[in-house]
Design a protein around this motif. Structure first.
Motif, PDB file in Angstrom:
ATOM      1  N   SER A   1       0.832  -1.220   0.000  1.00 51.91           N
ATOM      2  CA  SER A   1       0.000   0.000   0.000  1.00 51.91           C
ATOM      3  C   SER A   1       0.862   1.264   0.000  1.00 51.91           C
ATOM      4  N   HIS A   2       2.118   1.130   0.424  1.00 50.68           N
ATOM      5  CA  HIS A   2       2.953   2.338   0.548  1.00 50.68           C
ATOM      6  C   HIS A   2       4.334   2.095  -0.082  1.00 50.68           C
ATOM      7  N   ILE A   3       4.676   2.894  -1.090  1.00 50.75           N
ATOM      8  CA  ILE A   3       6.027   2.848  -1.681  1.00 50.75           C
ATOM      9  C   ILE A   3       6.721   4.177  -1.418  1.00 50.75           C
ATOM     10  N   ALA A   4       7.991   4.111  -1.025  1.00 56.82           N
ATOM     11  CA  ALA A   4       8.794   5.328  -0.846  1.00 56.82           C
ATOM     12  C   ALA A   4       9.946   5.307  -1.847  1.00 56.82           C
ATOM     13  N   PHE A   5      10.300   6.483  -2.334  1.00 57.90           N
ATOM     14  CA  PHE A   5      11.367   6.598  -3.340  1.00 57.90           C
ATOM     15  C   PHE A   5      12.459   7.543  -2.871  1.00 57.90           C
ATOM     16  N   ILE A   6      13.705   7.068  -2.928  1.00 52.09           N
ATOM     17  CA  ILE A   6      14.858   7.953  -2.760  1.00 52.09           C
ATOM     18  C   ILE A   6      15.279   8.299  -4.188  1.00 52.09           C
ATOM     19  N   MET A   7      14.870   9.489  -4.605  1.00 52.13           N
ATOM     20  CA  MET A   7      15.006   9.880  -6.026  1.00 52.13           C
ATOM     21  C   MET A   7      16.424  10.398  -6.259  1.00 52.13           C
ATOM     22  N   ASP A   8      17.343   9.489  -6.544  1.00 47.85           N
ATOM     23  CA  ASP A   8      18.754   9.883  -6.630  1.00 47.85           C
ATOM     24  C   ASP A   8      19.269   9.760  -8.065  1.00 47.85           C
ATOM     25  N   GLY A   9      20.238  10.610  -8.400  1.00 43.07           N
ATOM     26  CA  GLY A   9      20.903  10.498  -9.706  1.00 43.07           C
ATOM     27  C   GLY A   9      20.606  11.639 -10.674  1.00 43.07           C
ATOM     28  N   ASN A  10      19.920  12.661 -10.205  1.00 44.06           N
ATOM     29  CA  ASN A  10      19.617  13.798 -11.094  1.00 44.06           C
ATOM     30  C   ASN A  10      20.898  14.478 -11.580  1.00 44.06           C
ATOM     31  N   GLY A  11      21.854  14.657 -10.655  1.00 45.76           N
ATOM     32  CA  GLY A  11      23.109  15.326 -11.002  1.00 45.76           C
ATOM     33  C   GLY A  11      23.884  14.533 -12.034  1.00 45.76           C
ATOM     34  N   ARG A  12      23.959  13.210 -11.839  1.00 43.30           N
ATOM     35  CA  ARG A  12      24.701  12.357 -12.780  1.00 43.30           C
ATOM     36  C   ARG A  12      24.020  12.314 -14.140  1.00 43.30           C
TER      37      ARG A  12
ATOM     38  N   ILE B   1      10.876   0.382  -0.253  1.00 40.49           N
ATOM     39  CA  ILE B   1      11.659   1.605  -0.464  1.00 40.49           C
ATOM     40  C   ILE B   1      12.542   1.381  -1.688  1.00 40.49           C
ATOM     41  N   VAL B   2      12.397   2.260  -2.662  1.00 39.94           N
ATOM     42  CA  VAL B   2      13.151   2.169  -3.919  1.00 39.94           C
ATOM     43  C   VAL B   2      14.215   3.250  -3.905  1.00 39.94           C
ATOM     44  N   ARG B   3      15.467   2.886  -4.193  1.00 40.44           N
ATOM     45  CA  ARG B   3      16.496   3.907  -4.378  1.00 40.44           C
ATOM     46  C   ARG B   3      17.130   3.720  -5.754  1.00 40.44           C
ATOM     47  N   THR B   4      17.200   4.807  -6.489  1.00 41.56           N
ATOM     48  CA  THR B   4      17.789   4.770  -7.825  1.00 41.56           C
ATOM     49  C   THR B   4      19.265   5.156  -7.764  1.00 41.56           C
ATOM     50  N   ALA B   5      19.921   5.084  -8.919  1.00 40.84           N
ATOM     51  CA  ALA B   5      21.262   5.615  -9.168  1.00 40.84           C
ATOM     52  C   ALA B   5      22.384   4.860  -8.463  1.00 40.84           C
ATOM     53  N   ASN B   6      22.163   3.542  -8.271  1.00 41.16           N
ATOM     54  CA  ASN B   6      23.279   2.700  -7.862  1.00 41.16           C
ATOM     55  C   ASN B   6      23.887   3.058  -6.508  1.00 41.16           C
TER      56      ASN B   6
ATOM     57  N   PHE C   1      13.656  -3.418   0.453  1.00 42.60           N
ATOM     58  CA  PHE C   1      14.451  -2.444  -0.297  1.00 42.60           C
ATOM     59  C   PHE C   1      14.641  -2.904  -1.736  1.00 42.60           C
ATOM     60  N   TYR C   2      14.618  -1.941  -2.645  1.00 46.71           N
ATOM     61  CA  TYR C   2      14.875  -2.239  -4.052  1.00 46.71           C
ATOM     62  C   TYR C   2      15.851  -1.185  -4.563  1.00 46.71           C
ATOM     63  N   PHE C   3      17.013  -1.654  -4.997  1.00 47.82           N
ATOM     64  CA  PHE C   3      18.029  -0.741  -5.520  1.00 47.82           C
ATOM     65  C   PHE C   3      18.180  -0.974  -7.016  1.00 47.82           C
ATOM     66  N   THR C   4      18.313   0.105  -7.754  1.00 50.81           N
ATOM     67  CA  THR C   4      18.523  -0.019  -9.199  1.00 50.81           C
ATOM     68  C   THR C   4      19.586   0.978  -9.660  1.00 50.81           C
ATOM     69  N   ASP C   5      20.276   0.595 -10.739  1.00 49.15           N
ATOM     70  CA  ASP C   5      21.294   1.481 -11.331  1.00 49.15           C
ATOM     71  C   ASP C   5      20.669   2.659 -12.079  1.00 49.15           C
ATOM     72  N   VAL C   6      19.417   2.510 -12.455  1.00 53.68           N
ATOM     73  CA  VAL C   6      18.750   3.544 -13.264  1.00 53.68           C
ATOM     74  C   VAL C   6      18.767   4.884 -12.527  1.00 53.68           C
ATOM     75  N   LEU C   7      19.132   5.939 -13.239  1.00 52.35           N
ATOM     76  CA  LEU C   7      19.140   7.278 -12.640  1.00 52.35           C
ATOM     77  C   LEU C   7      17.699   7.774 -12.546  1.00 52.35           C
TER      78      LEU C   7
ATOM     79  N   ASP D   1      11.062   5.138 -15.121  1.00 55.59           N
ATOM     80  CA  ASP D   1       9.738   5.317 -15.735  1.00 55.59           C
ATOM     81  C   ASP D   1       8.780   4.214 -15.278  1.00 55.59           C
ATOM     82  N   GLU D   2       7.630   4.156 -15.920  1.00 54.29           N
ATOM     83  CA  GLU D   2       6.596   3.188 -15.538  1.00 54.29           C
ATOM     84  C   GLU D   2       7.143   1.757 -15.576  1.00 54.29           C
ATOM     85  N   ARG D   3       7.941   1.462 -16.605  1.00 53.94           N
ATOM     86  CA  ARG D   3       8.494   0.111 -16.734  1.00 53.94           C
ATOM     87  C   ARG D   3       9.394  -0.232 -15.555  1.00 53.94           C
ATOM     88  N   GLU D   4      10.203   0.721 -15.155  1.00 53.95           N
ATOM     89  CA  GLU D   4      11.108   0.499 -14.016  1.00 53.95           C
ATOM     90  C   GLU D   4      10.300   0.330 -12.727  1.00 53.95           C
ATOM     91  N   LEU D   5       9.228   1.102 -12.607  1.00 53.47           N
ATOM     92  CA  LEU D   5       8.354   0.960 -11.431  1.00 53.47           C
ATOM     93  C   LEU D   5       7.752  -0.444 -11.389  1.00 53.47           C
TER      94      LEU D   5
END
Ligand code: IPE
Ligand code: IPE
Ligand code: MG
Length: 235
Positions: A18-29, A181-186, A203-209, A214-218
């Protein structure tokens, strides 16, 4: 259970997610890879954020929490901070027309620009009765949140504190703990996010910045969640 319509790749979650949290990382890279200024990465990140918030609602998620600006992010150059503040301000303009979402800002608003703070509080007040909840962690730090909660309890004269007391004095008091909890950018760290609430999160970690998330990654993250077995200490 996960409901999936194979033909259309339509995904629906149930109450176990019911609850997903995102650490939206990798904008700078993302910006650096294109030789763009960092603020352009944040701009693209904001577009990804709006897309993901819409998709989460569509697949049946009840609460989304995003980490947008941490108590440590003040260490960044003023130009970058100003760009992030402007993105939030522009987002609030659009959010005022979005009638299906409850907005909650997690963090200390008192040090923000007064006009911005007033608009944040107005949006929170006016959206309070809505069902789909978007928690935006802004000037948020998990340690600062706990210190604030303990000080509130102390000022109430509490001498014996329960886990429930603490949960009820956190910024997230109206949300249940995140299931995922999803964290992007490796990066595989928590960076002061939801320290209390993540006790039993997956926890779910992905290399994707983040700007490329996008929807597919979600959907990949959601499918990964449904392969896990959560024990909560039991067997
Ligand atoms: C996350 O992206 C957004 C904020 C922290 C505001 P970053 O800006 O941290 O991107 P990287 O980690 O430098 O790539
Ligand atoms: C975490 O990202 C904060 C946000 C996503 C807002 P950072 O990029 O600030 O985290 P660290 O410094 O790499 O741990
Ligand atoms: Mg980062």
């Amino acid at each position: 259970m996960l409901f999936k319509n194979k033909k259309k790749e339509e995904l629906r979650v149930d109450e176990s997610l019911s609850h997903i949290a995102f650490i939206m990382d990798g904008n700078g890279r993302w910006a650096k890879a294109r030789a763009l200024p960092r603020r352009m990465g944040h701009r693209q990140g904001a577009i990804a954020f709006e897309k993901i918030v819409r998709e989460c609602s569509k697949i049946g998620i009840k609460t989304v929490t995003v980490y947008a600006f941490s108590t440590e992010n003040w260490k960044r150059p003023k130009e970058e901070i100003d760009a992030i503040m402007e993105l939030l301000s522009n987002y609030i303009d659009r959010a005022e027309d979005e009638k299906g979402t409850r907005y909650v800002f997690l963090g200390d608003k008192s040090v923000l620009n007064e006009d911005l703070r007033i608009r944040m509080e107005k949006l929170e007040r006016e959206s309070v009765d809505r069902e789909y909840t978007l928690n935006i962690a802004f000037n948020y730090g998990g340690r600062a949140e706990l210190v604030t909660a303990f000080n509130e309890l102390a000022s109430l004269g509490k001498t014996s504190i329960t886990e429930n007391d603490i949960s009820e004095h956190l910024y997230t008091r109206d949300s249940k703990d995140p299931d995922l909890i999803v964290r992007t950018a490796n990066e595989c760290r928590i960076s002061n996010f939801l320290l209390w609430q993540c006790a039993y999160s997956e926890f779910y970690f992905t290399d994707v910045l983040w700007p490329d998330f996008d929807e597919r990654e979600l959907h990949k993250a959601v499918k990964s969640f449904y392969k896990r077995k959560r024990n909560f200490g039991g067997i």
